[in-house]
Scaffold this motif. Structure first.
Motif, short mmCIF file in Angstrom:
data_model
loop_
_atom_site.label_atom_id
_atom_site.label_comp_id
_atom_site.label_asym_id
_atom_site.label_seq_id
_atom_site.Cartn_x
_atom_site.Cartn_y
_atom_site.Cartn_z
N GLU A 121 -49.58 12.66 -5.95
CA GLU A 121 -48.52 12.86 -6.95
C GLU A 121 -48.59 14.25 -7.59
O GLU A 121 -49.66 14.73 -7.94
CB GLU A 121 -48.75 11.83 -8.07
CG GLU A 121 -47.53 11.21 -8.63
CD GLU A 121 -47.92 10.01 -9.49
OE1 GLU A 121 -48.71 10.18 -10.43
OE2 GLU A 121 -47.45 8.89 -9.16
N ASN A 122 -47.43 14.89 -7.73
CA ASN A 122 -47.38 16.13 -8.49
C ASN A 122 -46.97 15.82 -9.92
O ASN A 122 -46.27 14.85 -10.17
CB ASN A 122 -46.36 17.08 -7.88
CG ASN A 122 -46.94 17.77 -6.67
OD1 ASN A 122 -48.09 18.20 -6.69
ND2 ASN A 122 -46.16 17.84 -5.61
N SER A 123 -47.40 16.67 -10.85
CA SER A 123 -46.97 16.37 -12.21
C SER A 123 -45.48 16.67 -12.33
O SER A 123 -44.93 17.51 -11.61
CB SER A 123 -47.81 17.09 -13.25
OG SER A 123 -47.72 18.46 -13.12
N ALA A 124 -44.82 15.97 -13.24
CA ALA A 124 -43.36 16.08 -13.39
C ALA A 124 -42.98 17.52 -13.73
O ALA A 124 -43.73 18.21 -14.44
CB ALA A 124 -42.90 15.14 -14.49
N ARG A 180 -46.38 23.12 -19.85
CA ARG A 180 -47.71 23.74 -19.73
C ARG A 180 -47.59 25.27 -19.68
O ARG A 180 -48.34 25.99 -20.32
CB ARG A 180 -48.42 23.21 -18.49
CG ARG A 180 -49.84 22.84 -18.77
CD ARG A 180 -50.64 22.29 -17.60
NE ARG A 180 -50.00 22.34 -16.32
CZ ARG A 180 -49.67 21.26 -15.60
NH1 ARG A 180 -49.90 20.07 -16.07
NH2 ARG A 180 -49.10 21.40 -14.43
N ALA A 181 -46.61 25.75 -18.89
CA ALA A 181 -46.41 27.19 -18.76
C ALA A 181 -46.06 27.81 -20.11
O ALA A 181 -46.45 28.95 -20.41
CB ALA A 181 -45.31 27.48 -17.73
N LEU A 201 -47.19 24.56 -24.52
CA LEU A 201 -46.98 23.46 -25.47
C LEU A 201 -48.10 22.44 -25.33
O LEU A 201 -48.57 22.17 -24.23
CB LEU A 201 -45.63 22.77 -25.19
CG LEU A 201 -44.39 23.66 -25.33
CD1 LEU A 201 -43.13 22.89 -24.95
CD2 LEU A 201 -44.26 24.20 -26.75
N PRO A 202 -48.53 21.86 -26.46
CA PRO A 202 -49.62 20.88 -26.37
C PRO A 202 -49.14 19.61 -25.68
O PRO A 202 -48.09 19.08 -26.03
CB PRO A 202 -49.98 20.61 -27.84
CG PRO A 202 -48.76 20.99 -28.61
CD PRO A 202 -48.03 22.05 -27.83
N LEU A 203 -49.89 19.13 -24.72
CA LEU A 203 -49.53 17.92 -23.98
C LEU A 203 -50.74 17.02 -23.90
O LEU A 203 -51.83 17.49 -23.63
CB LEU A 203 -49.16 18.29 -22.53
CG LEU A 203 -47.75 18.71 -22.20
CD1 LEU A 203 -47.64 18.84 -20.69
CD2 LEU A 203 -46.76 17.68 -22.69
N ARG A 204 -50.49 15.74 -24.14
CA ARG A 204 -51.56 14.79 -23.84
C ARG A 204 -51.26 14.27 -22.46
O ARG A 204 -50.76 13.18 -22.29
CB ARG A 204 -51.52 13.66 -24.86
CG ARG A 204 -52.62 13.79 -25.89
CD ARG A 204 -52.62 12.59 -26.74
NE ARG A 204 -53.97 12.16 -27.00
CZ ARG A 204 -54.25 11.08 -27.70
NH1 ARG A 204 -53.28 10.32 -28.15
NH2 ARG A 204 -55.49 10.73 -27.92
N GLU A 205 -51.54 15.09 -21.48
CA GLU A 205 -51.04 14.79 -20.15
C GLU A 205 -51.86 13.70 -19.47
O GLU A 205 -53.08 13.71 -19.50
CB GLU A 205 -51.02 16.04 -19.28
CG GLU A 205 -50.24 15.80 -18.03
CD GLU A 205 -49.93 17.10 -17.29
OE1 GLU A 205 -49.33 17.02 -16.22
OE2 GLU A 205 -50.30 18.16 -17.80
N ARG A 206 -51.13 12.80 -18.82
CA ARG A 206 -51.74 11.77 -18.00
C ARG A 206 -52.09 12.42 -16.65
O ARG A 206 -51.22 12.98 -16.00
CB ARG A 206 -50.70 10.68 -17.80
CG ARG A 206 -51.27 9.33 -17.58
CD ARG A 206 -50.15 8.32 -17.42
NE ARG A 206 -49.87 7.63 -18.69
CZ ARG A 206 -48.88 6.77 -18.85
NH1 ARG A 206 -48.04 6.53 -17.86
NH2 ARG A 206 -48.70 6.18 -20.00
N SER A 207 -53.34 12.35 -16.29
CA SER A 207 -53.75 12.91 -15.00
C SER A 207 -53.45 11.90 -13.88
O SER A 207 -53.10 10.75 -14.16
CB SER A 207 -55.24 13.23 -15.03
OG SER A 207 -55.97 12.02 -15.23
N ARG A 208 -53.62 12.32 -12.64
CA ARG A 208 -53.48 11.38 -11.51
C ARG A 208 -54.45 10.22 -11.68
O ARG A 208 -54.16 9.08 -11.35
CB ARG A 208 -53.75 12.09 -10.19
CG ARG A 208 -52.76 13.16 -9.86
CD ARG A 208 -53.04 13.70 -8.46
NE ARG A 208 -52.22 14.87 -8.25
CZ ARG A 208 -52.66 16.12 -8.37
NH1 ARG A 208 -53.93 16.36 -8.61
NH2 ARG A 208 -51.84 17.13 -8.20
#
Ligand code: SIN
Ligand code: FE
Length: 305
Positions: free
Chosen positions: A200-203, A210-211, A214-221
């Motif tokens: 999966e690629n991130s959306a 990210r670029a 901005l702060p993200l609580r990103e869900r990883s794979r």
């Protein structure tokens, strides 16, 4: 595949003496036992918990039907959630949960000293409901074997450590638990479509955010797979029927610790438990090769966080 001798049994380890003679070496061994999918068990409450606090939690839950949910406490922000009683009872519950969280955290910092400088302190909870009598949707049911994953708090590979105390004055808290993660994933990760999650690629909007910094609580794979795996296990009748497990009864006033992301577990009955969660990064592990993220990366050949 040769059987890794560290994984042959689910160790149920009675820690016993936890006095001043508790050494750094024993703390490290306790970490290793947990990481292998073991449960550390104390027949009593190995931290300070005033009897008045226990009595309050038991009696209030018994007399107020509004106390119909699990209550959570967030130590970082000192916030109580899920409580629906009057202001005075709320203040008292908040005090009790704050004290509990501090005391149990001090205890775990000594028992599992190698983790203490690295973990992030997650939520605590009080669970006043009888588990055998709840009617919940399949994905919320806790009487089906599962490994834990948090929809709102991605760990990016960090491990979910939980400590429980059974406050019920007479009844045990009854679990089924077994088959540590390396064996579980070896048997089921492919069927649960690990390969699809690993690819999966991130959306696109996340890449833009990210670029832009901005702060993200990103869900990883890893988080996506673990959330899916949690639901998938509960939906799978063959797994529910055949997964090796032990029947465990935690007596009144006992305390136990377990990595619930790595050991399939289900609670069959029991009422009135206190629980505190810690997120422990893999870099703090004594045996990082047994961590779920390491196992899943090995099986999929992909980086997952
Ligand atoms: C769970 O994490 O599945 C619930 C465990 C418990 O409340 O005893
Ligand atoms: Fe769980």
């Amino acid at each position: 595949m040769p059987v890794d001798s560290r994984l042959e049994v689910v160790p149920f380890v009675e820690v016993g003496d936890f006095g001043p003679g508790f050494t750094a070496e024993r703390a490290r061994q306790c970490c290793a036992d947990l990481e292998r999918g073991g449960i550390l068990f104390f027949s009593g409450i190995p931290y300070e918990l005033p009897q008045a606090d226990v009595n309050f939690l038991l009696s209030y839950a018994a007399r107020d039907s509004r106390f119909h949910k699990n209550v959570s406490y967030r130590p970082a922000s000192d916030v109580l959630r899920g409580f629906a009683g009057d202001a005075e009872s709320r203040r008292r519950t908040h005090d009790v949960m704050r004290r509990y969280s501090r005391q149990v955290t001090g205890f775990v910092a000594r028992l599992l000293a190698p983790y203490a400088a690295h973990w992030s302190l997650d939520y605590a909870s009080y669970r006043p409901l009888e588990e055998a009598a709840r009617s919940l949707s399949v994905h919320k049911r806790n009487d089906l074997l599962h490994v834990d994953a948090f929809p709102t708090r991605p760990t990016r590979g960090g491990r979910i450590l939980r400590v429980f105390t059974n406050l019920h004055p007479a009844n045990p808290r009854v679990w089924e638990a077994g088959l540590p993660f390396p064996a579980l994933a070896g048997q089921y990760a492919a069927a649960a479509e690990l390969a699809r999650f690993a690819a999966e690629n991130s959306a696109p909007w996340r890449r833009v955010a990210r670029a832009l910094g901005l702060p993200l609580r990103e869900r990883s794979r890893y988080d996506s797979f673990m959330l899916h795996f949690h639901d998938w296990m509960k939906e799978n009748p063959e797994l529910q029927r055949t997964l090796p497990r032990r029947h465990l009864e935690f007596p009144p006033s006992s305390t136990w610790l377990v990595f619930t992301d790595g050991l399939p577990h289900a609670v069959m009955s029991g009422q009135f438990a206190l629980e505190q969660t810690f997120i422990v990064p893999v870099r703090a592990m004594v045996e990082p090769e047994l961590a779920p993220i390491t196992v899943l990366e090995r099986l999929s050949g992909a980086k997952l966080a």
